[in-house]
Design a protein around this motif. Sequence first.
Motif, PDB file in Angstrom:
ATOM      1  N   UNK A   5       0.779  -1.174   0.117  1.00  0.00           N
ATOM      2  CA  UNK A   5       0.088   0.167  -0.108  1.00  0.00           C
ATOM      3  C   UNK A   5       1.031   1.351   0.092  1.00  0.00           C
ATOM      4  N   UNK A   6       1.841   1.181   0.926  1.00  0.00           N
ATOM      5  CA  UNK A   6       2.920   2.533   0.769  1.00  0.00           C
ATOM      6  C   UNK A   6       3.413   2.613  -0.522  1.00  0.00           C
ATOM      7  N   UNK A   7       3.943   1.477  -1.169  1.00  0.00           N
ATOM      8  CA  UNK A   7       4.581   1.854  -2.474  1.00  0.00           C
ATOM      9  C   UNK A   7       3.461   2.176  -3.603  1.00  0.00           C
ATOM     10  N   UNK A  50      -2.217  -0.956  -6.616  1.00  0.00           N
ATOM     11  CA  UNK A  50      -1.859  -1.469  -5.294  1.00  0.00           C
ATOM     12  C   UNK A  50      -2.641  -0.665  -4.277  1.00  0.00           C
ATOM     13  N   UNK A  51      -2.865   0.315  -4.359  1.00  0.00           N
ATOM     14  CA  UNK A  51      -3.782   0.940  -3.385  1.00  0.00           C
ATOM     15  C   UNK A  51      -5.221   0.167  -3.277  1.00  0.00           C
ATOM     16  N   UNK A  72       0.951  13.181   1.104  1.00  0.00           N
ATOM     17  CA  UNK A  72       0.682  13.217   2.552  1.00  0.00           C
ATOM     18  C   UNK A  72       0.274  11.910   2.838  1.00  0.00           C
ATOM     19  N   UNK A  73      -0.384  11.049   1.954  1.00  0.00           N
ATOM     20  CA  UNK A  73      -0.680   9.821   1.898  1.00  0.00           C
ATOM     21  C   UNK A  73       0.465   8.677   2.480  1.00  0.00           C
ATOM     22  N   UNK A 103       3.326   5.612   6.067  1.00  0.00           N
ATOM     23  CA  UNK A 103       4.759   4.978   6.453  1.00  0.00           C
ATOM     24  C   UNK A 103       4.923   5.230   7.978  1.00  0.00           C
ATOM     25  N   UNK A 104       4.417   6.307   8.391  1.00  0.00           N
ATOM     26  CA  UNK A 104       4.699   6.528   9.824  1.00  0.00           C
ATOM     27  C   UNK A 104       3.658   5.808  10.603  1.00  0.00           C
ATOM     28  N   UNK A 105       2.239   5.776  10.059  1.00  0.00           N
ATOM     29  CA  UNK A 105       1.245   5.154  11.007  1.00  0.00           C
ATOM     30  C   UNK A 105       0.752   3.818  10.834  1.00  0.00           C
TER      31      UNK A 105
END
Length: 644
Positions: free
Chosen positions: A109-111, A150-151, A211-212, A217-219
Motif C-alpha cells: 500500500x505504501x509503495x 496497489x492501493x 501526504x498519504x 509509512x509513519x502510522x
Amino acid sequence: MPAPSPQPTSEPSTAPAASPPGAAKPDVGRNYKWIALSNTTLGMLMATVNSSIMLIALPDIFRGIGINPLQSSNTTILLWMMMGFMVVTAVLVVSFGRLGDMFGRVRMFNMGFAIFSVFSILLSVTWLHGQAGGWYLIGMRIFQGVGGAMLMANSAAILTDAFPLNQRGMALGLNQVAAIAGSFIGLVIGGLLGPVDWRLVFLISVPFGVLGTVWSILKLRERGERRPARLDWWGNLTFAAGLIAVLVGITYGIQPYGSHVMGWTSPLVLSLTGGGLVVLAIFCYIETRVPEPMFHLNLFRIRAFTFGNLASLLSSLGRGGLMFILIIWLQGIYLPIHGYSFENTPLWAGIAMLPLTIGFLAAGPVSGYLSDRFGARPFATGGMVLAAASFCLLEILPVNFQYWEFAGILLLNGIGMGLFASPNRAGIMNSLPANQRGVGAGMSATFQNSAMVLSIGIFFSLIILGLSASLPGHLYAGLTAHGVSAAQASKFAQLPPTAVMFAALLGYNPIQMLLGSALNKLPSSQAAYLTGHSFFPSLISGPFQSGLHIAFDFAIVACLVAAVASLLRGKQYIHDLHAVTVTESADPEMPDELVAEADLAAASTHPAEPGIPSGARVAIAQELEEPSRQFATPGRAIRFRRDR
C-alpha cells in the motif's frame, strides 16, 4: 500418541517468514483502526477520482497538447486516454493483492501511494505536443495505474485486519462508498480544473499522494498474517496476457472497421478477444496445478464470496457505462440545447451529476453499519432492485427533461448503488480467511474493474447501434433543410456514429469541422445557426434516444440478475466466527492433532473481541451450519458446538 512423521523440506520461498496464527499482533492503540480507515479511504478516493477526472477534462487536455480527438487517426489515443488507467488496474490488482499476502499489505500500500504520486507529477510536466504528447500521457497514466492497483488491492485487506468483526461493515462501507463516489467527484474536479489549466488535472493528486505516503509509512502497521510462498510466474503471465488481450479487444471493438460502424468483426478484435479467452482458460488450468496459485480458485467454494463477486460484477456492468451515457446526454445534448456553450458543458455536466454522489454518500455508510448486525443480503439485494427501478425511470424520461426529475432519479440510483456497495464489499471480505484477504480483495477488484471496461464497450456499442439506425437520415434532412446542398449533406450523412458519439462525449460541436469551406456558401444566418449550440444537439437527440433505451434495458437486466445473485449469497457468513465454531470432526480417521491445531488457529486468529457477545456467535454459528455443510469435503462433515 506417536509423534507425527517429519514432512519433506520444501523449496526455499521467495516471501519473508510467515506470521504464525498465534503470533501476537503489534500494539497499535485503540485509535489505530480509525487511522487505517482514514488513510486507506484517502488512497481509494485518490485512485478512483483519477480514474474519471480525465473524462470531463479531455477537451482541455487535447487542446493543451494540440490534438483534434475527432480525427480518425487520433481515435486510438482518445480511447487509451479514457481506458488505459482502468485496464492496467484491472490486470494488476490480483497480483498485488497476492504480493500483499506474502510480503505485507501495508508495504504494498505504501509503495502504491509513492508510485501514484511520482507519476502524477510526471503527467503534469510533459513538454511534448501532438500525438507524441498523447502517447506520453497514456504511458504515464498506465504507470500511475500501477500505483492505483496497489492501493485498490490492499486497502480492503488492511481494514479487515484493523477492525473488529462488529465494525467491519461500517469501515468497508465507508471505504467502498469513497471509492465509487470518487469516480463521480472526479467529474466535477475535472470540470473545474480543466478550463483553468489542464496540467492541474494531474497535479491536484500530488499533495494528497505525498501526504498519504508519509502518513501511511509513519502510522500504518502490519496486522495481517503473512505466509511463505513462491510466486506463481506462469499464472501471473497467463492472467496478464489473457486479460490484457480481452480488454484491448473490447477497446478496439468500439472503433469503426472498414465499412462497419464498429470493429467487432475485425480480425484483430476477434483474435484478441478469442485468443485472450483461450489464454485465460489456460490460466485457470494452471491455477489448479501449481502449489501456490496466484488466483485461489478454492475461495469460490465459499458461497458468500462467489455470489458476492458475481453480484459485484453485474452491478459494475450496469453502473460502469452509466457515467459515460450521462456525460454524453448532458454535454452533447441537454446542456447545449438549454443555452450552455460547448466550452462550459464539461463543468456543468459534472455539477448536474452531484445528486448521484449524494445518494452514494447518504446510503453507503448507513447500509454498511446496518449490515454488521443484519448481514449483507437484504441491503445488497434491495439496493440492486432500487437501481433497476431508477434505470426504468431514466428510460421513460424524455431527452429534453426537467432537471428536478433527472436529479431525483439520479439520487435514487445513487441510494440504490450505495445500499448495495457497502454491505456487498463487507460480505465478501468477511468471508475470507485472514491469510488470503489480500488476494481475495484483489480478485474482487479485478471483477469490478474488468466489468467497468467491459461495460463501457457494451454501452458504447449499444448507443452506436441505436445511432446507426437513424442518424444518417437525421443528418441529411437537417443539413438540407438549412441550405446545405444534397451532395454535401449526403456525404456528411455517412459520418461514422462513433465520431458523433465521441463529439457528444467531449462536448464538441463538429459541424464547423465537417462543413468547413461549405459554410462560406451559406447565408450568414444559416451558417451561424448550423454552428450554434442548439442545431447539432437537437439533430442527434432522436437517434441518441434510440440507443439510450437499448442501453438502459441492458442495465436493468444486469441489476436484476445482480439482485438474484445477492439473494443467493446465503445468510450472514463471517469466516473468523466460522473458524471459532469448528471444534471437531465427525470423521474418526481425522487425527486429534489436526483437530487441536484447528482449534488453536481459530482461537488465535480471532480471540474474543469486545462487542461480540457469545450469543451472537451462537446465532451466527447456527446460520453458518447449513452453508458450511454444502461446501464441506465429502467424508469429513463438520460439527458445530452450540456455545464456546
